[in-house]
Scaffold this active site. Sequence first.
Site, PDB file in Angstrom:
ATOM      1  N   ASP A 237      62.902  70.879  41.706  1.00 45.60           N
ATOM      2  CA  ASP A 237      61.849  71.591  40.986  1.00 45.60           C
ATOM      3  C   ASP A 237      62.054  71.397  39.483  1.00 45.60           C
ATOM      4  O   ASP A 237      63.081  70.856  39.047  1.00 45.60           O
ATOM      5  CB  ASP A 237      61.972  73.079  41.363  1.00 45.60           C
ATOM      6  CG  ASP A 237      60.844  73.914  40.806  1.00 45.60           C
ATOM      7  OD1 ASP A 237      59.775  73.352  40.514  1.00 45.60           O
ATOM      8  OD2 ASP A 237      61.034  75.137  40.660  1.00 45.60           O
TER       9      ASP A 237
ATOM     10  N   GLU B 183      59.625  68.020  35.514  1.00 45.79           N
ATOM     11  CA  GLU B 183      58.597  67.310  34.702  1.00 45.79           C
ATOM     12  C   GLU B 183      59.211  66.617  33.503  1.00 45.79           C
ATOM     13  O   GLU B 183      58.656  65.602  33.082  1.00 45.79           O
ATOM     14  CB  GLU B 183      57.516  68.307  34.262  1.00 45.79           C
ATOM     15  CG  GLU B 183      56.650  68.794  35.402  1.00 45.79           C
ATOM     16  CD  GLU B 183      57.368  69.711  36.377  1.00 45.79           C
ATOM     17  OE1 GLU B 183      58.285  70.418  35.942  1.00 45.79           O
ATOM     18  OE2 GLU B 183      57.034  69.688  37.566  1.00 45.79           O
TER      19      GLU B 183
ATOM     20  N   ASP C 259      52.771  75.659  41.200  1.00 45.18           N
ATOM     21  CA  ASP C 259      52.538  77.102  41.151  1.00 45.18           C
ATOM     22  C   ASP C 259      51.064  77.479  41.127  1.00 45.18           C
ATOM     23  O   ASP C 259      50.485  77.765  40.073  1.00 45.18           O
ATOM     24  CB  ASP C 259      53.234  77.696  39.917  1.00 45.18           C
ATOM     25  CG  ASP C 259      54.739  77.513  39.995  1.00 45.18           C
ATOM     26  OD1 ASP C 259      55.254  77.217  41.088  1.00 45.18           O
ATOM     27  OD2 ASP C 259      55.404  77.670  38.951  1.00 45.18           O
TER      28      ASP C 259
HETATM   29  C1  GLC Z   1      59.008  77.204  39.822  1.00 45.76           C
HETATM   30  C2  GLC Z   1      58.598  76.558  41.125  1.00 45.76           C
HETATM   31  C3  GLC Z   1      58.563  77.585  42.225  1.00 45.76           C
HETATM   32  C4  GLC Z   1      59.909  78.255  42.323  1.00 45.76           C
HETATM   33  C5  GLC Z   1      60.315  78.862  40.993  1.00 45.76           C
HETATM   34  C6  GLC Z   1      61.731  79.431  41.013  1.00 45.76           C
HETATM   35  O1  GLC Z   1      58.036  78.084  39.379  1.00 45.76           O
HETATM   36  O2  GLC Z   1      57.390  75.870  41.018  1.00 45.76           O
HETATM   37  O3  GLC Z   1      58.201  76.991  43.435  1.00 45.76           O
HETATM   38  O4  GLC Z   1      59.885  79.252  43.303  1.00 45.76           O
HETATM   39  O5  GLC Z   1      60.244  77.887  39.979  1.00 45.76           O
HETATM   40  O6  GLC Z   1      62.653  78.479  41.360  1.00 45.76           O
END
Ligand code: GLC
Length: 801
Positions: A407, A410, A485
């Site tokens: 995650d 980017e 998200d």
């Molecule tokens: C980001 C991710 C989400 C995750 C969060 C905490 O917002 O996109 O899926 O739960 O981080 O790790």
Amino acid sequence: MIINTDLEQKGNQFPRQIIKYKKDVDVLSFFAENDVALQVTVVRDSVLRFRYATTGTFDKDFSYAITKYASRGYNKLEIVEHENAYQITTSKLICNINKDDLRVSIFDAQDKALISQDEIGFHWEESYEHGGNIVKMSKMSNEGESYYGLGDKSDHLNLKGKRFQNWATDSYAYGKETDPIYKAIPFFIGLHHKKAYGIFFDNSFRSFFDFAQEKRNVTSFWAHGGEMNYYFIYGPEMNDVIESYTDLTGKPHSLPPLWALGFHQCKWSYYPESKVKEVTSTFRKLKIPCDAIYLDIDYMEGFRCFTWNKDYFPDPKRMVKELADDGFKTVAIIDPGIKVDKDYWVFQEGLKNDYFCRRADGPYMKGKVWPGECYFPDYTKPEVRDWWSGLFKELIEEIGVKGVWNDMNEPAVMEVPNKTFPDDVRHDYDGNPCSHRKAHNIYGMQMARATYHGLKKFCYPKRPFVITRSAYSGTQRYTSTWTGDNVATWEHLWIANIQVQRMAMSGYSFAGSDIGGFAEQPSGELFTRWIQLGVFHPFFRVHSSGDHGSQEPWSFDEDVTDIVRKFIELRYQLLPYLYTAFWNYVDHGAPLLKSLVLYDQADSQTHYRTDEFVFGEQILVCPILEPNAKGRRMYVPKGKWYNYWTKERVKGGKEMWVEADIDRMPIFIKEGAIIPVYPVMQYVDEKPIDELTLSIFYKEGREDSQLFDDAHDGYDYIKGRYSLRTFKLTGRPNELIIQQHKEGKYITTYETFMLNIHGLPFKIKEIQIDNMKIPLESIKTNGKNSMVVDKNFNEVHIIGE
Ligand code: GLC
């Protein structure tokens, strides 16, 4: 900034007259008077690559997107010099290059139809600030042309009349108009006069695409640096364009383990261990199938990657084993930011070996993410990727985690206006040192690639499962993905449907959305409708931020639980069908979802449709996207289709009302299809399957269907231990013939097929199996045209009265 009409005149900007031409096997080079060079590579008969240089020489050729396994070779290559142009001819294309200004036009070699034509063509503007050029290509937009692709854009499926940007961006609670978001996939498909082509602009700098927005008759694309370097991919079938693009940028390196196609439950965050167990045991108690449970950032010690919070998870190895004994695969999150902490071993190793990204003048790139101040590995350096892969040893080999979720890649940085690294950060770019301007869009991809290699090594002989948020073209080789998200609204259900279809058209089929919405809380009805759509998304996961309540299938009322269970069960029943489609994707790049335009591009009614799509090859679905619906209008494409629920047959090629109260969604099966169906299980391979059902949908005419099977994990299928069955159905007014062709060495656990025949227009008089007449009484029928046959039959012949 360079745009279509507003070219700031700064001297040399357009190619001039060609003065020299050179041919080197499949590379044709043209040199203009003012040092502009164009290199055309004939990659395949239907794929041409165009590279432009403004100084007469080209930089080292390097791309993260193009796979070394891409096909090359052509049947025909001719080049002829005419008075005004050079003409390149392959068996599929004719490409003219104008001697005056290097402008290109491309025609179908068969019927000479014009497919694509440069407007101004290649032009550029020197970048005073950064050096190099802003490079631009403009082409004519043809009459009635539609545009598709471009990865995860959340707007209408048809991109015509719009402008987009590619710059991977952390986009919490993005909306329909938000652009750019998480991914950068600079590939689009143009469709006009029933013919489709694709353009892949392989440039990792910030790039832009304008689809007849600024000027009605012009489509253009440009980037803030790098080379004008694009591939022209001809169809004329859209499906062939996508398969060729996927061939160039890569198919997934292996099939996913079958469990990864099951249902996944996630939340930010399930902790401590007792909470995780409470969730998993409720799935089993309520008999809702589920294969994977996720650990979000709170499993770590202070959000330090590769550590565990021992208060919450005192013995992770034991927990993961107990979950596995109950059929749950544990997936854990790993982010790129490494906490600045001199007592933390990952930080120490990174620092000691100089693995972290640095600013232009030498300091480390420091930014805030979940753990506070972090440094970030430079995944664009092979040595760093190797190190990163190695970090997974304990998590995977020792503890037994089965999947990793990447995650924030980017890369996301908090509390800064641009949400990411500053432009000056340096990257190795595999030996082509550059700034973040060039490496930004591929950063997440290289992280996911390193993670994939770690998992592949440490879970061997099983197959790895990785999921990433950010991606550039080609990331589909390594990992699955989700759309980031989103929000628990009806509009986001529409967006999720569009995004996953668009990802499939962009070569990246293994995708899904946060079911129910990440931010905010869905109503039971919205959650139910989202699960229904998710059944038909290759990646099927519920995830939510947890800030606004729970999102487990039992968090709403009992009706919701029951309907959701029924739909998750449907997913498990369809697993052999989905697995076969996945095999087709891995084998030759066939997209797992087909938007209507992709299913039938010749029918112009499909060009602006957004909601309906074909799952695999033979199941048409259309999600319900509004509250209180008892059904909806939808376009059923040409051909005849069976309503999945009523088995009623409808003739397509028109819009129609379809009943779909909350416990249903519009699902149709193509006539002639043979759909393999598993019994419902609580998780993949819970029990051996001793009989497989084939749902057969009678058609007057012919239709082929396939069934792929193997050990559901491991690599034996690559050595030939798979089973591929092709069923050829032929229906006539008073007979039905099903022929089976078998391939591969894998022996399936089941010995028999239960044939369930729908829509038979006659009463059965006689049945022959492999030319032997079978007395009707000896066939196990249940009065509904069902019969059990040996799995190795060659031909089933059913004759009517
Ligand atoms: C980001 C991710 C989400 C995750 C969060 C905490 O917002 O996109 O899926 O739960 O981080 O790790």
